[in-house]
Each structure stands twice: as C-alpha cells, then as structure tokens.
Scaffold this motif. Structure first.
Motif, PDB file in Angstrom:
ATOM      1  N   GLN A  72     -20.803  19.773  13.801  1.00 44.86           N
ATOM      2  CA  GLN A  72     -20.266  20.002  15.132  1.00 44.86           C
ATOM      3  C   GLN A  72     -18.906  20.699  15.057  1.00 44.86           C
ATOM      4  N   ASN A  73     -18.790  21.890  15.721  1.00 45.60           N
ATOM      5  CA  ASN A  73     -17.539  22.657  15.797  1.00 45.60           C
ATOM      6  C   ASN A  73     -16.963  22.957  14.414  1.00 45.60           C
ATOM      7  N   GLN A  74     -17.832  23.190  13.456  1.00 47.30           N
ATOM      8  CA  GLN A  74     -17.387  23.399  12.077  1.00 47.30           C
ATOM      9  C   GLN A  74     -16.725  24.767  11.873  1.00 47.30           C
ATOM     10  N   LEU A  75     -17.129  25.764  12.670  1.00 46.17           N
ATOM     11  CA  LEU A  75     -16.650  27.127  12.498  1.00 46.17           C
ATOM     12  C   LEU A  75     -15.621  27.473  13.568  1.00 46.17           C
ATOM     13  N   SER A  76     -14.647  28.311  13.230  1.00 46.79           N
ATOM     14  CA  SER A  76     -13.622  28.681  14.206  1.00 46.79           C
ATOM     15  C   SER A  76     -13.236  30.143  14.036  1.00 46.79           C
ATOM     16  N   GLY A  77     -12.835  30.766  15.131  1.00 52.33           N
ATOM     17  CA  GLY A  77     -12.392  32.155  15.130  1.00 52.33           C
ATOM     18  C   GLY A  77     -12.028  32.588  16.535  1.00 52.33           C
ATOM     19  N   ARG A  78     -11.293  33.685  16.640  1.00 54.84           N
ATOM     20  CA  ARG A  78     -10.830  34.118  17.960  1.00 54.84           C
ATOM     21  C   ARG A  78     -11.911  34.823  18.784  1.00 54.84           C
ATOM     22  N   GLN A  79     -12.950  35.359  18.137  1.00 56.77           N
ATOM     23  CA  GLN A  79     -14.008  36.070  18.859  1.00 56.77           C
ATOM     24  C   GLN A  79     -15.341  35.369  18.573  1.00 56.77           C
ATOM     25  N   LEU A  80     -16.084  35.077  19.617  1.00 54.34           N
ATOM     26  CA  LEU A  80     -17.314  34.291  19.483  1.00 54.34           C
ATOM     27  C   LEU A  80     -18.443  34.961  20.250  1.00 54.34           C
ATOM     28  N   LEU A  81     -19.618  34.961  19.646  1.00 55.43           N
ATOM     29  CA  LEU A  81     -20.825  35.451  20.314  1.00 55.43           C
ATOM     30  C   LEU A  81     -21.995  34.578  19.871  1.00 55.43           C
ATOM     31  N   PHE A  82     -22.768  34.092  20.839  1.00 56.49           N
ATOM     32  CA  PHE A  82     -23.863  33.173  20.520  1.00 56.49           C
ATOM     33  C   PHE A  82     -24.963  33.315  21.567  1.00 56.49           C
ATOM     34  N   GLY A  83     -26.223  33.281  21.119  1.00 55.86           N
ATOM     35  CA  GLY A  83     -27.364  33.306  22.022  1.00 55.86           C
ATOM     36  C   GLY A  83     -28.477  32.411  21.519  1.00 55.86           C
ATOM     37  N   MET A  84     -29.281  31.897  22.439  1.00 55.70           N
ATOM     38  CA  MET A  84     -30.339  30.953  22.051  1.00 55.70           C
ATOM     39  C   MET A  84     -31.501  31.052  23.033  1.00 55.70           C
ATOM     40  N   VAL A  85     -32.710  30.908  22.493  1.00 54.97           N
ATOM     41  CA  VAL A  85     -33.900  30.743  23.313  1.00 54.97           C
ATOM     42  C   VAL A  85     -34.567  29.438  22.898  1.00 54.97           C
ATOM     43  N   GLN A  86     -34.946  28.628  23.890  1.00 53.07           N
ATOM     44  CA  GLN A  86     -35.596  27.337  23.634  1.00 53.07           C
ATOM     45  C   GLN A  86     -36.953  27.297  24.307  1.00 53.07           C
ATOM     46  N   TYR A  87     -37.901  26.672  23.635  1.00 55.38           N
ATOM     47  CA  TYR A  87     -39.143  26.266  24.277  1.00 55.38           C
ATOM     48  C   TYR A  87     -39.163  24.746  24.266  1.00 55.38           C
ATOM     49  N   GLN A  88     -39.407  24.169  25.437  1.00 56.74           N
ATOM     50  CA  GLN A  88     -39.340  22.718  25.573  1.00 56.74           C
ATOM     51  C   GLN A  88     -40.553  22.228  26.365  1.00 56.74           C
ATOM     52  N   ARG A  89     -41.154  21.156  25.909  1.00 60.30           N
ATOM     53  CA  ARG A  89     -42.314  20.599  26.606  1.00 60.30           C
ATOM     54  C   ARG A  89     -42.082  19.135  26.909  1.00 60.30           C
ATOM     55  N   ARG A  90     -42.347  18.776  28.145  1.00 59.90           N
ATOM     56  CA  ARG A  90     -42.267  17.369  28.546  1.00 59.90           C
ATOM     57  C   ARG A  90     -43.522  16.652  28.073  1.00 59.90           C
ATOM     58  N   LEU A  91     -43.323  15.559  27.326  1.00 62.85           N
ATOM     59  CA  LEU A  91     -44.442  14.838  26.732  1.00 62.85           C
ATOM     60  C   LEU A  91     -44.939  13.690  27.597  1.00 62.85           C
ATOM     61  N   THR A  92     -44.105  13.198  28.494  1.00 59.80           N
ATOM     62  CA  THR A  92     -44.489  12.081  29.361  1.00 59.80           C
ATOM     63  C   THR A  92     -44.691  12.579  30.780  1.00 59.80           C
ATOM     64  N   GLY A  93     -45.518  11.856  31.536  1.00 61.95           N
ATOM     65  CA  GLY A  93     -45.825  12.258  32.898  1.00 61.95           C
ATOM     66  C   GLY A  93     -44.696  11.946  33.861  1.00 61.95           C
ATOM     67  N   GLN A  94     -44.871  12.425  35.088  1.00 62.42           N
ATOM     68  CA  GLN A  94     -43.892  12.155  36.142  1.00 62.42           C
ATOM     69  C   GLN A  94     -43.929  10.670  36.506  1.00 62.42           C
ATOM     70  N   SER A  95     -42.769  10.159  36.886  1.00 61.18           N
ATOM     71  CA  SER A  95     -42.661   8.751  37.270  1.00 61.18           C
ATOM     72  C   SER A  95     -42.106   8.660  38.678  1.00 61.18           C
ATOM     73  N   PHE A  96     -42.571   7.650  39.418  1.00 62.74           N
ATOM     74  CA  PHE A  96     -42.065   7.442  40.758  1.00 62.74           C
ATOM     75  C   PHE A  96     -40.860   6.509  40.769  1.00 62.74           C
ATOM     76  N   ILE A  97     -40.452   6.016  39.606  1.00 66.37           N
ATOM     77  CA  ILE A  97     -39.262   5.183  39.497  1.00 66.37           C
ATOM     78  C   ILE A  97     -38.097   6.081  39.118  1.00 66.37           C
ATOM     79  N   PRO A  98     -36.997   6.106  39.901  1.00 64.22           N
ATOM     80  CA  PRO A  98     -35.905   7.039  39.642  1.00 64.22           C
ATOM     81  C   PRO A  98     -35.293   6.924  38.256  1.00 64.22           C
TER      82      PRO A  98
END
Length: 744
Positions: free
Chosen positions: A643-669
């Motif tokens: 975590q936060n291991q790298l440092s510098g004055r100029q930063l550029l970062f990009g990410m793409v995620q694929y995420q899947r919900r494994l459990t169904g919808q719930s009516f309990i908040p």
C-alpha cells in the motif's frame, strides 16, 4: 291445483329464491404471510372465474394489501398485473437511490465505508424502531390507491374493507375501518424489527399478524352470511431449520401468529369455506417466487370448485356486479394550494423550494414523487408524505413531514486495514460525526478523527446561503500525518531507501455551488504549514519544514448507484491547488489530481459489471520533497505492490475490472452480497513532466473475492505487477479511493 295457481306458486318460490340470493352476503378473509400472500391474488382470480361476488373484506398484513386493492374495485386480472410488476425490493429500501442524493450526502460515504452508523439526539444515542421506516412502501401503496384517496369511511369503498394491525403496547388487535386507507394498509404490514411501527390514534401499531393474523371475527361483524377464509400463514420451523438469530426471531413471530390463527379457525361455521394453499418452499420474503405463490393460491381455490359453485351468481347478476365497479379514471385534481406540515428545524420554504408542482396546474404525481424523494434525501425526515385535501372549498396538497424521532446527527466508526500477507500492513481506526440542521437553511458541522498509519483530524462547517442550497460556504481546518516511502523515480532506484513522516496542518475557506444533483464546484483560498521527518531506521534523506498557501478549485461529480460496488453511473473528482509566495508559500507551483470511474452492467440480472477507472496527479515546478509526492501501490493501485509503496511527483494509472455478483438480491437492507472479480492495471510515477512516457507504464492485475459487509468492503485478493512483484491482500475498506488519494 289449477294451472294459474300453480304458476303463481312457482313465481313466488322464484322470487323468494332471488331475494335470498340477493340477501346472502359473502365475506373474504385474507391472512398475513409476506410473499406467500400473493397466493391471495390466485384465489381471487378463481373466485372471479366462478362468478362469486365479494361483499366484505378483512385482511391482515399482506392480506390487507391485497384486500385493500381489491376493495377499491380493481379486478383480479389487474391485481395480478400489479403484483407481477411490483418492485418488491424497492419497497424494503428506504434509502433513496444514491444517484439522487445531494453531493454532500454522497461525500459521507467516503469518510468510512460502513453501512451501520449511529444517530444522536440531544447528545444521546438514538435508534430507529425498525430497519425500514416504510417511506417507499407508503408511496408505492399510495400510487396504487389513487382512486380511493378521498374515501375516509372504508364502508364507502366498492367492497367494504377492514385492515388489522397490532397495538405493540397492549398486544391487542387494532381494526382500521376509517381514515387514511394507505396508512391502514401500510401499518398492517409493519413486520416487527423490519418495518418501523406506526403512531396512530395514540397507539404504536405493528403488523396485524401478531394479534390477529386471520381476522375471521372482524369479517363476521361486517354483516356477511358466509366467509371464504384464505390461510397462507407460515408454518413453524423445525429444529434443523432454526440455525441463526433471524431464524429464532422468525420462529417467535410464527408462534404468535400461528396461535392466534388457530383461535380464529375455531370460529369458522358450517357454512364457511377454508382455503389453505400448499405454500411449502415459499418463504415470507420470497417475493421472487410470486408466480409460484399465485399458482398455488389459484390451484387451492379450484380444488374447492364443488363447494364454491354454490356461491356463484348467474351471468346477468355477475355482469351487473362487474359493471358496478367504479370507473378507474386518469384525471388529476387541480392544485389550488400547497401547505406544509413540518415538525423539524428545517424551514417550510426550504421544503417548498424543492417542489416543482405549480399552483393552478393539474397534479403531476410522477414529478411529485421525484420531489418527495429529493426532500427525503436531505436525511432529516423519518417520513415525507402527501395528501390531496380540500380546504375552504379548494383542493390542494398537504405535504406531511415527520422529523426523525431518534435524531438527525450521524456518528460513524470506521476501520481501514490493508495486509499484504508479507509482513507489511496498514491499519487505521477513526470516527466521524456530522451535526445537521443547525439552522433553518440546513447548516451542518462535521468532524473526523483517525489514528493509525494515517493520523487525521479535521473539521468543517457547511452553510447553505439560499433556500435551494445551490450556493454555500465552507470554512475548513485539518491536520494529517502520514508516511511517504522513498521508493520510486525521485531517488532513481527500485530498492527502498527509507521513508519520511509528513505532517501538515491546513486551513481553507471555500465557496461553492451545487450544480444539479450530482455535481459540485468549489473555489477557495488556503494556508498550510508542515514538516517532514525521516522515519525510524532511515538516514541521509533530509528533513525540513514547509509553508504552503494559495488558491484552490475542486469539482466533484458522482452518479454511482453504489460507492464501493457500483453497477452503473460515473464518478469524477478534480482538485487543483495554485501555491503562491504572495499567500505565504515557499515557492510558486501547481498541483492537481483527477480521478475517474465509470460502471456498466450487463446480463439478465445485471450481475456482471465492467468498471473503468483511472487516476492522474501532477505536481509542477515544485521541489522534490515528500510533501509534493503522489503515492501509488496496493490493491487496485498497482496490485502486487504494498500500500502506497511508490512515490513521485507525476502519476498516471488506469484500470479495467470485471466483477460478478455471486449472491442473489435480498429484501433485507443489511445484506452482505459476495462478488468475484479480476482487474487489469497499468501505471507508473515520474519525477518531472518531461519524463512521462506511455512506454514506461508498468502492468499489474489482481483476482479477488469481495464482500459488501455492514462494516465495509472486505477483499481477499492476489495481486501481481511486472514479472516478480506479488502480494496476497486482506483489505477492509475500498482500496482505490482512500484518504491519501484525496487532498482533504
């Protein structure tokens, strides 16, 4: 006997028969049972097919909802369409759609990502009487009951109706026969611990199933001759099925409802008919099984065709019965005035400023529903409702607002933990407090305090300066104390050479404007003092004090449906500081940061989500000192690094995620859905702008399991960067956005 006399006798017998048929009145009794209550609709469909008129209805809980709708003259076919299209999940969620929250409310999510927070009133902790207050449920029922909104005597409905609730103080049943029919239906459905009780007539009322789940005795008092009784009550659970606290609570409620149901069943007469659909496998909250419940109710009634046929009427009588149903018109009243009933500190003018309904125009219910949602999203009110009323011969709207009885001030505790399973971990514990409604314009005071790897203490005062809260001012003062590691381009090395501890105190005065509902612009002036000191075991990195000062600009846009596991919407955060020696800064330089995120879901259940995100930050013409460094590293920030291991004055970062919900919808908040995902990342740091090159971008990625828990997002992940840097993470909190990413 002569032929004329015989004909006269036959005529008299027919007349007596017709009179008896007209006098015979049928009462319908509908029990409670949650989602199982959709079976009532199937029973009603069968009764209509058999041409059996209903002359009175008594219902409890879900039976009150179905019965109340049918009592207004809705047909069985219309009733079936309503239950099939009903958004049952929405009815169990009070919190407005996040995309519709004011920006200041959305910003609360990023303090500490916990679902559980406490409220304060008069310096004491307050607790709501239910997980759900019923705001959305009430409005959903109101939309369905528009045709009956002016009827106060339930005997004046197409079918006389009674709704049964329970007095939680005495344990006695409470029968609604007049008043607000929406309130009567909503109150009867107030399942303890889920829906909050309703105060009415000097009583605190909850779900009618507690005292009388099958109101046979109530229907008997409505002048009926025969009863059709539908019992869909939940059976007692077996010992093997009682495996949690919720299961124990459910069993206790079932004990009460089953006991009073058995008492009512003993009151059935020889002429009464009992319909008991087989509801095995359909639970109280299984609203996704509505079609199954409907089919079982229909089948149970059809099985009794031989007994029910005796209650049928002829085609002519049935046609007359159907024709007598009130016409369902789409006409809306002309609004002659708008009044506010409000017991909160927030001014009536502030509320009315959020209502777009024009005086002298027809009522626009869809628009009014949106406006009520905006008022409720201010987070001051337990309920926001409306009523079409007549005063002094004119028709208008009465907005009814009830302030939260348990308090409006929010107290949140939060944890942030990142452990890479390789001996490197970061831990923070903090608290935030927001005091709201300090004046009639809705001023708020906020405070945060945090201990751990990142020490934080800050406070701000948010003061709107107009009734629409478009413009505001925010004075701010804060202190941060955090680590900066000397690993990165500033030292031109890939091996750790030590760390600094950067401490900064900052004061700022900002003015801003809320642009629409999702974005906010701030402009300000600031002054900051600080220093950096070498960390333990570090040598030859240098230490110094620093001064900062200048002007700032911040723009935020947030339309995400969830702050941490979004399925749709976008996020943008842009922050710019111009440090000037004329404002006390050691040097003139610019620093800015931009964070972006967009989410899109696909698939029938929207369980698959693609998330695109990125971050860039630059410090231009500033000295190579740690207070000017941007930080990178950790899960979803070049996964594989600590975590936060790298440092510098100029930063550029990009990410793409694929995420899947494994459990169904719930009516309990307070559910805890589980997700699985993968991320592909690229990023790097540079010392100066001239060094930035896309060829230098490093690759990284992760695979993870995540739980959206009540105490915040929990991730278990494996991350890898380049060919050899790897980590296994256990993370509590949302790694992509943390307090080191945000400047303040």
């Amino acid at each position: 006997m002569s032929k004329p006399r015989k004909s006269l006798l036959v005529g008299l017998l027919l007349l007596v028969s017709v009179c008896n048929a007209e006098e015979e009145r049928i009462g319908l009794v509908l029990s409670g049972g949650g989602a199982r209550g959709v079976a009532h609709v199937g029973v009603i469909q069968a009764l209509e097919e058999m041409q059996i008129p209903v002359h009175a209805i008594a219902g409890t809980s879900m039976g009150a909802l179905v019965g109340g709708l049918y009592a207004t003259g809705i047909s069985a076919a219309e009733l079936r369409e309503i239950v099939s299209q009903m958004d049952w999940e929405e009815a169990f969620l009070d919190r407005p759609d996040r995309a519709d929250l004011p920006v200041i409310r959305k910003q609360d999510d990023y303090d500490y990502p916990v679902k559980i927070h406490f409220t304060m009133k008069g310096g004491k902790l307050g607790f709501p009487l239910g997980v759900v207050q019923g705001q959305r449920a009430t409005l959903l029922i109101k939309d369905l009951m528009v045709q009956a909104e002016t009827i106060k005597d339930f005997d004046e409905l197409f079918i006389p109706f009674r709704s049964v609730a329970s007095d939680i103080e005495t344990g006695e049943p409470y029968v609604f026969s007049e008043g607000d029919i929406v309130l009567a239906m909503r109150t009867s459905m107030s399942l303890p611990a889920i829906f909050a009780p309703v105060e009415h007539d000097g009583r605190l009322l909850v779900d009618g199933g507690i005292a009388n789940n099958l109101p046979v005795d109530v229907a008997r008092t409505m002048g009926v001759d025969k009863l059709i009784v539908v019992d869909i009550g939940t059976p007692m659970a077996t010992r093997d099925e009682i495996t949690s606290v919720l299961a124990v609570t459910g069993q206790m409620i079932n004990m009460l409802t089953r006991r009073n149901t058995e008492v009512q069943l003993q009151n059935l007469g020889d002429n009464d008919l009992l319909v008991t659909p087989d509801m095995q496998g359909v639970g109280t909250l299984d609203f996704d099984k509505y079609q199954d419940a409907y089919d079982r109710g229909y089948a149970a009634a059809i099985e009794l065709t031989g007994q029910l046929d005796a209650l049928s009427v002829g085609d002519k009588e049935w046609a007359a019965y159907v024709a007598s149903r009130p016409e369902r018109t789409a006409s809306e009243p002309l609004v002659g005035f708008i009044e506010v009933e409000n017991n909160s500190v927030i001014s009536d003018e502030l509320v009315l400023a959020r209502v777009r309904q024009q005086i002298g125009q027809l009522l626009d219910r869809d628009q009014l529903a949106e406006d009520i949602g905006a008022i409720y999203a201010l987070d001051y009110f337990e309920s926001v409702d409306y009523e079409v009323v007549t005063m002094d011969g004119g028709t208008g709207l009465l907005l009814k607002l009830v302030e939260k009885t348990w308090g409006t001030d929010n107290l949140k505790f939060g944890l942030n933990l990142v452990n890479d399973m390789d001996g490197d971990s970061q831990f923070n514990i903090g608290v935030s407090y927001r005091q709201k409604g300090l004046n009639r314009l809705g001023a708020e005071w906020a405070m945060r305090a945090q201990l751990g790897n990142t020490i934080l203490l800050d406070t701000s005062f948010y003061q709107p300066i107009d009734i629409k809260s478009r413009f505001f001012v925010i004075p701010y003062i804060g202190y941060t104390d955090y680590d900066v590691f000397g690993l990165g381009p500033e030292q031109a090395t890939d091996t750790p050479v030590g760390s600094w501890r950067v401490r900064r105190g900052r004061m700022e005065l900002e003015g801003g404007v809320n642009l629409f509902r999702n974005s906010q612009l701030r402009l300000g002036v600031f002054r900051a003092l600080g220093d950096y000191r070498v960390g333990i075991g570090t040598e030859d990195l240098g230490e110094s004090d620093f001064d900062e000062g200048g002007v700032s600009a911040t723009y935020a846009y947030d339309s995400l449906d969830s702050a941490f596991f979004p399925t749709r919407g976008g996020f943008l955060y842009a922050d710019y500081d111009r440090n000037l020696t004329g404002f006390g800064s050691d040097e003139d330089f610019d620093s800015w940061e931009l964070q972006l995120l967009g989410a899109m879901s696909f698939g029938a259940s929207k369980a698959n989500t693609v998330i695109l995100s990125g971050r860039t930050a630059q410090t231009i013409h500033a000295s190579a000192e740690p207070q000017n460094f941007n930080l990178l590293g950790g899960l979803f920030n070049m996964s594989g690094f600590a975590q936060n291991q790298l440092s510098g004055r100029q930063l550029l970062f990009g990410m793409v995620q694929y995420q899947r919900r494994l459990t169904g919808q719930s009516f309990i908040p307070l559910s805890a859905p589980v997700y699985a995902g993968i991320s592909l990342e690229q990023g790097n740091l540079w010392a100066s702008r001239s060094d930035i090159a896309f060829d230098d971008l490093r690759g990284a990625g992760s695979i993870y399991l995540a739980v959206d828990s009540p105490i915040g997002p929990i991730y278990f992940a494996y991350g890898r960067a380049g060919g050899s840097v790897q980590s296994i993470y256990l993370s509590l909190g949302w790694p992509f956005y943390n307090q080191n990413n945000f400047r303040r």
